[in-house]
Scaffold this motif. Structure first.
Motif, PDB file in Angstrom:
ATOM      1  N   GLU A  78       0.849  -1.192   0.000  1.00 49.11           N
ATOM      2  CA  GLU A  78       0.000   0.000   0.000  1.00 49.11           C
ATOM      3  C   GLU A  78       0.884   1.241   0.000  1.00 49.11           C
ATOM      4  O   GLU A  78       1.774   1.391   0.829  1.00 49.11           O
ATOM      5  CB  GLU A  78      -0.906  -0.008   1.229  1.00 49.11           C
ATOM      6  CG  GLU A  78      -2.051   0.981   1.146  1.00 49.11           C
ATOM      7  CD  GLU A  78      -3.099   0.589   0.131  1.00 49.11           C
ATOM      8  OE1 GLU A  78      -3.774   1.491  -0.377  1.00 49.11           O
ATOM      9  OE2 GLU A  78      -3.222  -0.617  -0.157  1.00 49.11           O
ATOM     10  N   GLY A  95      -2.462   4.370  -3.608  1.00 52.87           N
ATOM     11  CA  GLY A  95      -3.074   3.053  -3.700  1.00 52.87           C
ATOM     12  C   GLY A  95      -2.027   1.958  -3.690  1.00 52.87           C
ATOM     13  O   GLY A  95      -0.854   2.191  -3.391  1.00 52.87           O
ATOM     14  N   PRO A  96      -2.420   0.735  -4.062  1.00 49.24           N
ATOM     15  CA  PRO A  96      -1.490  -0.383  -3.997  1.00 49.24           C
ATOM     16  C   PRO A  96      -0.479  -0.383  -5.139  1.00 49.24           C
ATOM     17  O   PRO A  96      -0.786   0.030  -6.257  1.00 49.24           O
ATOM     18  CB  PRO A  96      -2.412  -1.607  -4.090  1.00 49.24           C
ATOM     19  CG  PRO A  96      -3.593  -1.115  -4.858  1.00 49.24           C
ATOM     20  CD  PRO A  96      -3.783   0.307  -4.437  1.00 49.24           C
ATOM     21  N   ASP A 101      -8.771  -5.547  -4.235  1.00 52.09           N
ATOM     22  CA  ASP A 101      -9.070  -4.533  -3.216  1.00 52.09           C
ATOM     23  C   ASP A 101      -9.537  -3.232  -3.864  1.00 52.09           C
ATOM     24  O   ASP A 101     -10.489  -2.600  -3.405  1.00 52.09           O
ATOM     25  CB  ASP A 101      -7.817  -4.297  -2.365  1.00 52.09           C
ATOM     26  CG  ASP A 101      -8.031  -3.269  -1.263  1.00 52.09           C
ATOM     27  OD1 ASP A 101      -8.883  -3.508  -0.394  1.00 52.09           O
ATOM     28  OD2 ASP A 101      -7.350  -2.230  -1.287  1.00 52.09           O
ATOM     29  N   VAL A 102      -8.888  -2.836  -4.946  1.00 54.21           N
ATOM     30  CA  VAL A 102      -9.264  -1.612  -5.659  1.00 54.21           C
ATOM     31  C   VAL A 102     -10.655  -1.759  -6.270  1.00 54.21           C
ATOM     32  O   VAL A 102     -11.485  -0.846  -6.196  1.00 54.21           O
ATOM     33  CB  VAL A 102      -8.219  -1.287  -6.750  1.00 54.21           C
ATOM     34  CG1 VAL A 102      -8.705  -0.141  -7.638  1.00 54.21           C
ATOM     35  CG2 VAL A 102      -6.880  -0.940  -6.127  1.00 54.21           C
ATOM     36  N   TYR A 120     -13.172  -3.743  -5.345  1.00 53.33           N
ATOM     37  CA  TYR A 120     -14.180  -3.725  -4.279  1.00 53.33           C
ATOM     38  C   TYR A 120     -14.375  -2.308  -3.741  1.00 53.33           C
ATOM     39  O   TYR A 120     -15.498  -1.909  -3.428  1.00 53.33           O
ATOM     40  CB  TYR A 120     -13.763  -4.658  -3.141  1.00 53.33           C
ATOM     41  CG  TYR A 120     -14.321  -6.057  -3.244  1.00 53.33           C
ATOM     42  CD1 TYR A 120     -15.370  -6.478  -2.429  1.00 53.33           C
ATOM     43  CD2 TYR A 120     -13.805  -6.979  -4.152  1.00 53.33           C
ATOM     44  CE1 TYR A 120     -15.897  -7.755  -2.507  1.00 53.33           C
ATOM     45  CE2 TYR A 120     -14.316  -8.267  -4.250  1.00 53.33           C
ATOM     46  CZ  TYR A 120     -15.361  -8.648  -3.423  1.00 53.33           C
ATOM     47  OH  TYR A 120     -15.886  -9.931  -3.528  1.00 53.33           O
ATOM     48  N   ASP A 121     -13.293  -1.565  -3.639  1.00 54.20           N
ATOM     49  CA  ASP A 121     -13.402  -0.206  -3.109  1.00 54.20           C
ATOM     50  C   ASP A 121     -14.190   0.693  -4.063  1.00 54.20           C
ATOM     51  O   ASP A 121     -15.074   1.449  -3.635  1.00 54.20           O
ATOM     52  CB  ASP A 121     -12.004   0.358  -2.873  1.00 54.20           C
ATOM     53  CG  ASP A 121     -12.031   1.733  -2.226  1.00 54.20           C
ATOM     54  OD1 ASP A 121     -12.929   1.979  -1.393  1.00 54.20           O
ATOM     55  OD2 ASP A 121     -11.171   2.559  -2.559  1.00 54.20           O
ATOM     56  N   ARG A 173     -12.840  -1.817   1.405  1.00 54.43           N
ATOM     57  CA  ARG A 173     -11.412  -2.120   1.261  1.00 54.43           C
ATOM     58  C   ARG A 173     -11.157  -3.469   1.911  1.00 54.43           C
ATOM     59  O   ARG A 173     -11.024  -3.582   3.128  1.00 54.43           O
ATOM     60  CB  ARG A 173     -10.554  -1.038   1.928  1.00 54.43           C
ATOM     61  CG  ARG A 173     -10.693   0.356   1.345  1.00 54.43           C
ATOM     62  CD  ARG A 173     -10.396   0.404  -0.140  1.00 54.43           C
ATOM     63  NE  ARG A 173      -9.069  -0.055  -0.480  1.00 54.43           N
ATOM     64  CZ  ARG A 173      -8.040   0.761  -0.715  1.00 54.43           C
ATOM     65  NH1 ARG A 173      -8.181   2.063  -0.613  1.00 54.43           N
ATOM     66  NH2 ARG A 173      -6.855   0.263  -1.059  1.00 54.43           N
ATOM     67  N   ASN A 221      -8.171  -4.174   4.284  1.00 50.88           N
ATOM     68  CA  ASN A 221      -8.281  -3.648   5.645  1.00 50.88           C
ATOM     69  C   ASN A 221      -8.995  -4.626   6.575  1.00 50.88           C
ATOM     70  O   ASN A 221      -8.967  -4.464   7.797  1.00 50.88           O
ATOM     71  CB  ASN A 221      -9.036  -2.317   5.643  1.00 50.88           C
ATOM     72  CG  ASN A 221      -8.234  -1.202   5.004  1.00 50.88           C
ATOM     73  OD1 ASN A 221      -7.025  -1.317   4.822  1.00 50.88           O
ATOM     74  ND2 ASN A 221      -8.901  -0.122   4.635  1.00 50.88           N
ATOM     75  N   ARG A 231      -2.336  -9.458   6.879  1.00 58.93           N
ATOM     76  CA  ARG A 231      -2.210  -9.235   5.438  1.00 58.93           C
ATOM     77  C   ARG A 231      -0.980  -9.939   4.865  1.00 58.93           C
ATOM     78  O   ARG A 231      -1.028 -10.509   3.776  1.00 58.93           O
ATOM     79  CB  ARG A 231      -2.142  -7.731   5.149  1.00 58.93           C
ATOM     80  CG  ARG A 231      -2.199  -7.388   3.682  1.00 58.93           C
ATOM     81  CD  ARG A 231      -2.068  -5.895   3.427  1.00 58.93           C
ATOM     82  NE  ARG A 231      -3.089  -5.114   4.098  1.00 58.93           N
ATOM     83  CZ  ARG A 231      -3.275  -3.816   3.886  1.00 58.93           C
ATOM     84  NH1 ARG A 231      -2.501  -3.165   3.033  1.00 58.93           N
ATOM     85  NH2 ARG A 231      -4.219  -3.164   4.531  1.00 58.93           N
TER      86      ARG A 231
END
Length: 288
Positions: A36, A40-41, A213-214, A216-217, A223, A226, A231
């Motif tokens: 992260e 962003g990632p 993750d992106v 879904y956000d 997120r 999170n 992780r």
């Protein structure tokens, strides 16, 4: 986003001077990590070839921010890369495949939990304490695969049932926002946009947790990373699953992996179960 790789690499041996050629189809790319960062990632893709004369050769590519190629690197050890592959992020539309016709189950969470209990019973009854036991490794691989299926099916169901979530993906996701259609195309196919979104979601590699993750956000405001209790362990499980599936239980250095004891496999299953339960709670809370 996927990685494209074309052409032939030519590498001169550091000691003998002999030149060896490697074809692009010999490379197996996979996401091996994600950190992260401010925007962003950052996603790290890697392909490793164990060459009989040259040893380990590694190609790496970093995506940051999402959709942008930040850096790539070829490592040939003591040898000289005379000509490299043409490789980078593929911004093209995903090719249709049989998965496009896949019928998404109504309750991915129930299916995941059923898988968790069945594989747990299998491990308890037939697993062994040895960390290199094949059945342990198979159960472990299935557990990560079940996570991927849950992530993909859940996102698909939510987006297809929520026009607002779909519109957010279209507006904000780099690949989808660049899609262009003519009026003629739209008039001939009233479901064109929905079909394109479905095809895109079906083409995603759901073991790429940073990318998921992106998604879904953007679509759901959740997120997922999170919600992970550990992780680092989750990313490690994905990498180990890759070694099980693509290297038959050996790591990229050729070492046999012997971590798959009954306790380790069960602990990983429990960690993934909690992760899925947390995601399910967050997703369901959107509509409550």
């Amino acid at each position: 986003m996927d990685v494209y790789c074309k052409g032939t690499a030519r590498i001169r041996h550091g000691a003998t001077g002999e030149i060896y050629e490697i074809e692009s189809d010999e490379l197996d790319w996979d996401a091996v990590g994600g950190d992260e960062r401010q925007m962003g990632p950052e996603i790290h893709y890697e392909a490793v070839v164990e060459h009989p004369q040259l040893g380990e050769l590694t190609w790496g590519l970093w995506e940051y921010p999402v959709g942008i190629e930040n850096y790539h690197e070829t490592k040939a050890g003591p040898h000289e890369v005379i000509a490299d592959f043409d490789y980078g992020l593929d911004h093209g539309a995903p090719e249709p495949d049989d998965w496009i016709d896949y019928t998404v189950p109504d309750n991915p969470f129930a299916i995941f939990m059923n898988s968790y209990h069945h594989t747990g019973d299998l491990l308890a009854d037939h697993g062994r304490n040895s960390g290199d036991y094949l059945l342990n490794r198979m159960v472990f691989s299935h557990q990560v695969t079940a996570l991927e299926a849950y992530l993909g099916d859940t996102l698909m169901n939510e987006v297809m049932a929520d026009k607002t979530a779909m519109q957010r993906l279209i507006d904000e996701h780099d690949d989808l926002s660049k899609e262009k259609f003519t009026l003629a195309e739209i008039s001939k196919d009233s479901g064109l946009v929905e079909r394109k979104v479905r095809e895109h979601l079906r083409a995603v590699l759901y073991h790429n947790l940073a990318k998921v993750d992106v998604l879904y956000d953007i679509a759901l405001g959740v997120r997922i990373l999170n919600l992970a209790g550990d992780r680092a362990a989750l990313f490690k499980a994905v990498i180990l699953r890759h070694d099980c599936v693509h290297r038959n239980g050996f790591d990229k250095d050729g070492n046999e992996l012997k971590v798959f004891t009954k306790a380790f496999v069960q602990d990983t299953a429990d960690m993934i179960k909690v992760f899925v339960e947390n995601i399910e709670t967050a997703v369901r809370s959107r509509s409550s």
